[in-house]
Motif scaffolding. Structure first.
Motif, mmCIF file in Angstrom:
data_model
loop_
_atom_site.group_PDB
_atom_site.id
_atom_site.type_symbol
_atom_site.label_atom_id
_atom_site.label_comp_id
_atom_site.label_asym_id
_atom_site.label_seq_id
_atom_site.Cartn_x
_atom_site.Cartn_y
_atom_site.Cartn_z
ATOM 1 N N GLU A 1 -47.327 -26.561 -20.930
ATOM 2 C CA GLU A 1 -47.318 -28.038 -20.071
ATOM 3 C C GLU A 1 -46.441 -29.020 -20.627
ATOM 4 O OE1 GLU A 1 -48.339 -30.567 -17.077
ATOM 5 O OE2 GLU A 1 -49.281 -28.354 -17.456
ATOM 6 N N ALA A 2 -45.927 -28.870 -21.948
ATOM 7 C CA ALA A 2 -44.789 -29.704 -22.537
ATOM 8 C C ALA A 2 -43.564 -29.574 -21.869
ATOM 9 C CB ALA A 2 -44.984 -29.733 -24.113
ATOM 10 N N THR A 3 -43.225 -28.291 -21.479
ATOM 11 C CA THR A 3 -41.831 -28.010 -20.891
ATOM 12 C C THR A 3 -41.961 -28.467 -19.590
ATOM 13 O OG1 THR A 3 -41.630 -26.077 -22.333
ATOM 14 C CG2 THR A 3 -40.320 -26.105 -20.300
ATOM 15 N N VAL A 4 -43.241 -28.548 -18.653
ATOM 16 C CA VAL A 4 -43.177 -28.516 -17.496
ATOM 17 C C VAL A 4 -43.210 -30.379 -17.360
ATOM 18 C CG1 VAL A 4 -44.757 -29.050 -15.498
ATOM 19 C CG2 VAL A 4 -44.654 -26.943 -16.477
ATOM 20 N N GLU A 5 -43.637 -31.294 -18.482
ATOM 21 C CA GLU A 5 -43.658 -32.532 -18.163
ATOM 22 C C GLU A 5 -42.207 -32.958 -18.853
ATOM 23 O OE1 GLU A 5 -44.541 -36.516 -18.399
ATOM 24 O OE2 GLU A 5 -45.448 -34.710 -17.364
ATOM 25 N N ALA A 6 -41.447 -32.362 -19.485
ATOM 26 C CA ALA A 6 -40.202 -32.651 -19.934
ATOM 27 C C ALA A 6 -39.147 -32.425 -18.746
ATOM 28 C CB ALA A 6 -39.532 -31.622 -21.228
ATOM 29 N N GLY A 7 -39.397 -31.343 -18.092
ATOM 30 C CA GLY A 7 -38.524 -31.208 -16.808
ATOM 31 C C GLY A 7 -38.887 -32.139 -15.845
ATOM 32 N N ARG A 8 -40.036 -32.731 -15.554
ATOM 33 C CA ARG A 8 -40.470 -33.682 -14.554
ATOM 34 C C ARG A 8 -39.627 -35.115 -15.139
ATOM 35 N NH1 ARG A 8 -42.898 -38.128 -14.065
ATOM 36 N NH2 ARG A 8 -43.902 -38.082 -15.975
ATOM 37 N N ARG A 9 -39.868 -35.480 -16.238
ATOM 38 C CA ARG A 9 -39.252 -36.528 -16.916
ATOM 39 C C ARG A 9 -37.672 -36.420 -16.577
ATOM 40 N NH1 ARG A 9 -42.423 -38.082 -22.554
ATOM 41 N NH2 ARG A 9 -44.401 -38.673 -21.424
ATOM 42 N N LEU A 10 -37.054 -35.210 -16.913
ATOM 43 C CA LEU A 10 -35.710 -35.224 -16.871
ATOM 44 C C LEU A 10 -35.148 -35.308 -15.402
ATOM 45 C CD1 LEU A 10 -33.050 -34.243 -18.087
ATOM 46 C CD2 LEU A 10 -33.460 -32.015 -17.866
ATOM 47 N N THR A 11 -35.764 -34.862 -14.309
ATOM 48 C CA THR A 11 -35.527 -34.869 -12.926
ATOM 49 C C THR A 11 -35.464 -36.334 -12.609
ATOM 50 O OG1 THR A 11 -37.917 -34.537 -12.107
ATOM 51 C CG2 THR A 11 -36.241 -32.467 -12.370
ATOM 52 N N GLN A 12 -36.278 -37.065 -13.047
ATOM 53 C CA GLN A 12 -36.587 -38.368 -12.868
ATOM 54 C C GLN A 12 -35.185 -39.497 -13.513
ATOM 55 O OE1 GLN A 12 -38.651 -40.049 -10.449
ATOM 56 N NE2 GLN A 12 -39.232 -37.791 -10.311
ATOM 57 N N ALA A 13 -35.039 -38.965 -14.745
ATOM 58 C CA ALA A 13 -33.851 -39.588 -15.240
ATOM 59 C C ALA A 13 -32.694 -39.365 -14.669
ATOM 60 C CB ALA A 13 -33.915 -39.084 -16.973
ATOM 61 N N LEU A 14 -32.341 -38.095 -14.163
ATOM 62 C CA LEU A 14 -31.127 -37.658 -13.593
ATOM 63 C C LEU A 14 -30.989 -38.365 -12.256
ATOM 64 C CD1 LEU A 14 -31.038 -33.807 -14.283
ATOM 65 C CD2 LEU A 14 -29.576 -35.642 -15.223
ATOM 66 N N GLY A 15 -31.827 -39.081 -11.569
ATOM 67 C CA GLY A 15 -31.439 -39.662 -10.305
ATOM 68 C C GLY A 15 -30.474 -40.736 -10.066
ATOM 69 N N SER A 16 -30.040 -41.470 -10.976
ATOM 70 C CA SER A 16 -29.014 -42.236 -10.951
ATOM 71 C C SER A 16 -27.530 -41.604 -11.411
ATOM 72 C CB SER A 16 -29.022 -43.434 -12.115
ATOM 73 O OG SER A 16 -30.065 -44.480 -11.798
ATOM 74 N N SER A 17 -27.618 -40.615 -12.125
ATOM 75 C CA SER A 17 -26.370 -39.803 -12.162
ATOM 76 C C SER A 17 -26.029 -39.053 -11.119
ATOM 77 C CB SER A 17 -26.542 -38.889 -13.417
ATOM 78 O OG SER A 17 -25.454 -38.131 -13.757
ATOM 79 N N LEU A 18 -27.309 -38.366 -10.404
ATOM 80 C CA LEU A 18 -26.884 -37.743 -9.264
ATOM 81 C C LEU A 18 -26.187 -38.575 -8.153
ATOM 82 C CD1 LEU A 18 -30.286 -35.366 -9.187
ATOM 83 C CD2 LEU A 18 -27.990 -34.745 -9.184
ATOM 84 N N GLN A 19 -26.902 -39.759 -7.883
ATOM 85 C CA GLN A 19 -26.414 -40.747 -7.057
ATOM 86 C C GLN A 19 -24.883 -41.007 -7.299
ATOM 87 O OE1 GLN A 19 -28.432 -42.384 -4.679
ATOM 88 N NE2 GLN A 19 -26.792 -43.816 -3.775
ATOM 89 N N LEU A 20 -24.453 -40.963 -8.635
ATOM 90 C CA LEU A 20 -23.149 -41.572 -8.749
ATOM 91 C C LEU A 20 -22.403 -40.258 -8.607
ATOM 92 C CD1 LEU A 20 -23.245 -43.443 -11.826
ATOM 93 C CD2 LEU A 20 -22.619 -44.363 -9.777
ATOM 94 N N ARG A 21 -22.637 -38.972 -8.887
ATOM 95 C CA ARG A 21 -21.928 -37.772 -8.530
ATOM 96 C C ARG A 21 -21.563 -37.546 -7.128
ATOM 97 N NH1 ARG A 21 -19.346 -38.185 -12.842
ATOM 98 N NH2 ARG A 21 -20.544 -37.865 -14.972
ATOM 99 N N LEU A 22 -22.933 -37.677 -6.428
ATOM 100 C CA LEU A 22 -22.890 -37.548 -4.809
ATOM 101 C C LEU A 22 -21.951 -38.579 -4.206
ATOM 102 C CD1 LEU A 22 -26.439 -36.331 -3.991
ATOM 103 C CD2 LEU A 22 -24.363 -34.955 -4.300
ATOM 104 N N LEU A 23 -21.960 -39.973 -4.634
ATOM 105 C CA LEU A 23 -20.900 -40.875 -4.264
ATOM 106 C C LEU A 23 -19.494 -40.401 -4.407
ATOM 107 C CD1 LEU A 23 -20.819 -43.474 -2.669
ATOM 108 C CD2 LEU A 23 -20.979 -44.558 -4.839
ATOM 109 N N ASP A 24 -19.269 -39.894 -5.819
ATOM 110 C CA ASP A 24 -17.681 -39.396 -6.125
ATOM 111 C C ASP A 24 -17.281 -38.308 -5.259
ATOM 112 O OD1 ASP A 24 -17.184 -41.145 -8.210
ATOM 113 O OD2 ASP A 24 -17.919 -39.610 -9.613
ATOM 114 N N VAL A 25 -18.109 -37.449 -4.828
ATOM 115 C CA VAL A 25 -18.036 -36.254 -4.004
ATOM 116 C C VAL A 25 -17.682 -36.899 -2.497
ATOM 117 C CG1 VAL A 25 -18.905 -34.254 -2.765
ATOM 118 C CG2 VAL A 25 -19.318 -34.471 -5.165
ATOM 119 N N VAL A 26 -18.401 -37.876 -2.067
ATOM 120 C CA VAL A 26 -18.050 -38.504 -0.669
ATOM 121 C C VAL A 26 -16.890 -39.196 -0.686
ATOM 122 C CG1 VAL A 26 -18.906 -39.902 0.793
ATOM 123 C CG2 VAL A 26 -20.433 -38.455 -0.089
ATOM 124 N N SER A 27 -16.647 -39.930 -1.864
ATOM 125 C CA SER A 27 -15.261 -40.561 -1.983
ATOM 126 C C SER A 27 -14.280 -39.793 -1.939
ATOM 127 C CB SER A 27 -15.319 -41.557 -3.267
ATOM 128 O OG SER A 27 -16.252 -42.274 -3.039
#
Length: 149
Positions: free
Chosen positions: A22-48
């Motif tokens: 369960e600890a790994t599952v929770e860490a994965g959930r937190r990591l995916t939430q934390a990556l939201g802003s980074s994903l937004q910027l990377r996808l914006l770079d690709v579109v640019s």
């Protein structure tokens, strides 16, 4: 774009849920939430980058504009060349550069150009021409006289 980021986050969460503890599952959930802003910027770079590549193959240019957090590709027809503010040997040449600006500065430049009723490109060309022109010493720009108190 938000739905793409959400889908990537769900995929990452699903991969993390395959872990046994369960600890790994929770860490994965937190990591995916934390990556939201980074994903937004990377996808914006690709579109640019895609917009820049597309601009090379059309007579006008392709701009990326944000509507909220979602980017839109907008085709802009070539504008007439702005009037040069000073004559020079290189005025007949045209060059293109890519400039990355902080969002606040970009918004200020867009607002200034809109106030003057010109494009952002024309506003930037005029501002850069003024800032690189030698200082002028025109009569009448100084206040002369005296005051008594």
């Amino acid at each position: 774009m938000a739905h793409h980021i959400h889908a990537i986050q769900e995929d990452l969460a699903a991969a993390a849920s395959l872990a046994a503890d369960e600890a790994t599952v929770e860490a994965g959930r937190r990591l995916t939430q934390a990556l939201g802003s980074s994903l937004q910027l990377r996808l914006l770079d690709v579109v640019s980058e895609a917009a820049l590549a597309l601009s090379d193959s059309v007579p006008g240019r392709i701009e990326v504009r944000l509507s909220g957090r979602d980017p839109e590709l907008v085709y802009i027809e070539e504008e007439a060349e702005p009037e040069p503010t000073q004559a020079g040997a290189d005025d007949s040449f045209s060059a293109r550069i890519t400039l990355r600006l902080p969002e606040g500065l970009k918004a200020s430049i867009e607002a200034a150009a809109a106030r003057e009723g010109i494009s952002v490109n024309s506003w930037l060309v005029r501002a850069l021409s003024r800032s690189t022109a030698p200082p002028s010493r025109r009569p009448g720009n100084r206040l002369q006289g005296f005051a008594q108190g």
